[in-house]
Scaffold this motif. Structure first.
Motif, short mmCIF file in Angstrom:
data_model
loop_
_atom_site.label_atom_id
_atom_site.label_comp_id
_atom_site.label_asym_id
_atom_site.label_seq_id
_atom_site.Cartn_x
_atom_site.Cartn_y
_atom_site.Cartn_z
N ILE A 5 -3.36 -0.34 8.66
CA ILE A 5 -3.63 0.17 7.64
C ILE A 5 -4.68 -0.89 6.92
N CYS A 6 -5.70 -0.37 6.25
CA CYS A 6 -6.51 -1.05 5.31
C CYS A 6 -6.07 -0.93 3.96
N ILE A 7 -5.83 -1.92 3.29
CA ILE A 7 -5.74 -1.30 1.72
C ILE A 7 -6.78 -1.97 0.80
N ARG A 23 6.58 -3.31 4.20
CA ARG A 23 7.94 -4.00 4.79
C ARG A 23 8.92 -3.22 4.93
N GLN A 24 9.26 -2.05 4.40
CA GLN A 24 10.44 -1.46 4.80
C GLN A 24 10.20 -0.76 6.14
N HIS A 25 9.08 -0.34 6.81
CA HIS A 25 8.74 0.00 7.84
C HIS A 25 7.71 -0.55 8.86
N ALA A 26 8.11 -1.99 9.06
CA ALA A 26 7.45 -3.06 9.81
C ALA A 26 7.28 -2.60 11.07
N ASP A 27 8.22 -1.63 11.63
CA ASP A 27 8.10 -1.16 13.07
C ASP A 27 7.00 -0.03 13.21
N ARG A 28 6.58 0.52 12.10
CA ARG A 28 5.66 1.58 12.29
C ARG A 28 4.17 1.34 11.63
N TYR A 29 4.13 0.40 10.80
CA TYR A 29 3.03 0.11 10.11
C TYR A 29 2.50 -1.46 10.25
N GLU A 30 1.25 -1.74 9.97
CA GLU A 30 0.58 -3.32 10.23
C GLU A 30 -0.47 -3.24 9.32
N VAL A 31 -0.67 -4.22 8.66
CA VAL A 31 -1.78 -4.28 7.74
C VAL A 31 -3.00 -5.06 8.71
N ASP A 92 -12.95 -0.61 13.97
CA ASP A 92 -12.37 0.26 14.99
C ASP A 92 -10.70 0.13 15.09
N PRO A 93 -10.16 -0.70 15.00
CA PRO A 93 -8.56 -0.58 15.01
C PRO A 93 -7.79 0.26 13.70
N ILE A 94 -8.77 0.17 12.63
CA ILE A 94 -8.06 0.95 11.58
C ILE A 94 -7.70 2.31 11.65
N ASP A 95 -6.32 2.82 11.34
CA ASP A 95 -5.81 4.16 11.49
C ASP A 95 -6.18 4.84 10.23
N MET A 96 -5.74 4.35 9.17
CA MET A 96 -5.88 4.92 7.69
C MET A 96 -6.30 3.88 6.64
N LEU A 268 7.28 6.38 -3.25
CA LEU A 268 7.53 7.52 -2.52
C LEU A 268 6.23 8.33 -2.05
N PRO A 269 5.19 8.84 -3.22
CA PRO A 269 3.88 9.38 -2.70
C PRO A 269 3.08 8.42 -1.76
N ILE A 270 3.43 7.02 -1.90
CA ILE A 270 2.46 6.26 -1.00
C ILE A 270 3.06 6.45 0.39
N GLN A 271 4.33 6.27 0.64
CA GLN A 271 4.96 6.40 1.68
C GLN A 271 4.93 7.73 2.61
N TYR A 272 4.75 8.91 1.63
CA TYR A 272 4.40 10.17 2.00
C TYR A 272 3.13 10.52 2.37
N ALA A 273 2.20 9.77 1.78
CA ALA A 273 0.64 9.87 2.45
C ALA A 273 0.81 9.04 3.84
N PHE A 274 1.40 7.78 3.81
CA PHE A 274 1.57 7.24 5.27
C PHE A 274 2.03 8.07 6.29
N SER A 275 3.12 8.55 5.95
CA SER A 275 3.89 9.17 7.26
C SER A 275 3.76 10.70 7.23
N PHE A 276 2.90 11.45 6.51
CA PHE A 276 2.95 12.84 6.62
C PHE A 276 2.88 13.11 7.96
N PRO A 277 3.26 14.07 8.63
CA PRO A 277 4.35 15.04 8.05
C PRO A 277 5.72 14.50 7.98
N GLU A 278 5.96 13.35 8.41
CA GLU A 278 7.36 13.09 8.40
C GLU A 278 7.91 12.59 7.09
#
Length: 383
Positions: A5-7, A23-31, A92-96, A268-278
């Motif tokens: 992720i690029c912020i 922080r809460q989902h460090a297993d899924r996301y990396e900066v 190139d490595p950036i997904d979102m 909540l909306p930040i996380q939903y944008a990251f994880s959609f559709p999960e």
């Protein structure tokens, strides 16, 4: 593999809350990259914690200080300047890319991210306000999803998920009403920026909090909703909802209304944008409707003239929303600096709308020229 992720704007309200989600989902996301404009100390602190591949400070005057603060972090590359922002989102490595920068400055990096085919998590509403037609065209051309992060647009998005091609009759865009909802015009004439910054339900940055007090923020969200969901202005209705529990709703052609409710928490909306559709677990307060009294009112567009001006700009189309945005950024800052009154904000915007050159062309060059001209006209009114 973890999503990279690029912020853009990591030191602001949205950026810091996005980092909490990570922080809460460090297993899924990396900066992969963090950026800021002026808050160099905070940016360095974030970089030390999240170890991104790169950091960018938009204000080049802070470049030397940032390199000094990160001198013992050789794996973190340090860049500075507007061009660096546009280039880093193409890595190139950036997904979102989470676009959490404030104001017009978020437009060009977002365009570069779209052309690089990065998923866009959009918190910078000015991008669609200024260049909605261009951005939606580019997103279609490059097959890039744009996931809304604003709580209201996320609520609308969540309400239409699973509805397929079912036609929307109306978008119901909710609004807290800000700190001056119950004041008379006479009282509002003497309010200060300090008064406006006391938002009753949300904790946001200074610029957006002032925009919420004038209801220009809601006007911008109307324009944003038009481009995100393809609904014309006449089918978008603003509802004052002081409790900020119903974040927005959608009415379908059969009369059914679907809404998204929750506590006022931007994570909540930040996380939903990251994880959609999960939907992922998220720590924090849970909504209880047992002790909630939900109210809805019509907005007063005479006391809150900025909302009416935003609708007018959307109806005119072309570069008029760009003119409104530029004038508002100047007037908003002037009000914060005590250089104009609360009601002067709308007067400055309306004057600029009347005097800036109108164009129906939708190109980045036109938007850049329009922005510069409108800022000049608005600034002249403040001198």
């Amino acid at each position: 593999m973890k999503q990279q992720i690029c912020i853009l704007g990591s030191t602001g309200s949205i950026g810091t809350q996005a980092l909490d989600v990570i922080r809460q989902h460090a297993d899924r996301y990396e900066v992969y990259c963090l950026t800021a404009n002026n808050r160099v100390e905070q940016l360095a602190q974030q970089a030390r914690e999240f170890k991104p591949a790169a950091v960018v400070i938009a204000n080049e005057q802070h470049y030397q200080r940032l390199t000094e603060l990160l001198a013992d972090e050789p794996d973190i590359k340090v860049y500075a300047g507007r061009d660096a922002l546009c280039q880093i989102v193409e890595a190139d490595p950036i997904d979102m890319v989470l676009t959490a920068m404030v104001g017009f400055s978020g437009l060009e990096p977002t365009i570069h991210a779209i052309k690089a085919r990065k998923k866009i998590c959009l918190a910078n509403k000015e991008t669609l306000v200024v260049a909605g037609e261009l951005i939606t065209q580019l997103a279609t051309q490059y097959h890039v999803p744009i996931l809304p992060v604003d709580s209201e647009h996320s609520a609308i998005f969540q309400s239409i998920v699973g509805e397929g091609d079912n036609a929307i009759s109306k978008i119901l865009l909710t609004c807290s009403g800000g700190p001056f909802r119950l004041l008379t015009s006479e009282q509002m004439a003497t309010v200060s920026a300090a008064d406006a910054l006391r938002h009753p339900t949300w904790d946001m940055g200074a610029k957006i909090t002032i925009d919420s007090a004038t209801l220009m923020n809601k006007g911008f969200e109307v324009i944003e909703a038009r481009w995100l969901f393809g609904v014309p202005a006449e089918n978008i209705e603003v509802l004052i909802h002081p409790q900020s529990i119903v974040h927005s709703a959608v009415e379908f052609v059969d009369g059914s209304v679907k809404a998204q409710l929750g506590v006022p928490d931007m994570r909540l909306p930040i996380q939903y944008a990251f994880s959609f559709p999960e939907r992922l677990p998220l720590s924090g307060e849970r909504l209880s409707l047992f002790d909630k009294h939900l109210e809805f009112f019509h907005p007063d567009t005479e006391r809150f003239r900025c909302l009416a001006l935003a609708f007018e700009a959307l109806h005119q189309g072309g570069n008029m929303p760009c003119i409104v945005n530029a004038a508002n950024e100047i007037a908003n800052e002037a009000f914060r600096r005590q250089q104009c009154s609360f009601f002067d904000v709308a007067r400055i915007i309306e004057h600029t709308m009347q005097h800036a050159q109108f164009s129906r062309e939708t190109s980045l060059d036109v938007y850049l020229q329009t922005d510069a001209e409108a800022r000049s006209i608005a600034s002249e009114m403040i001198k």
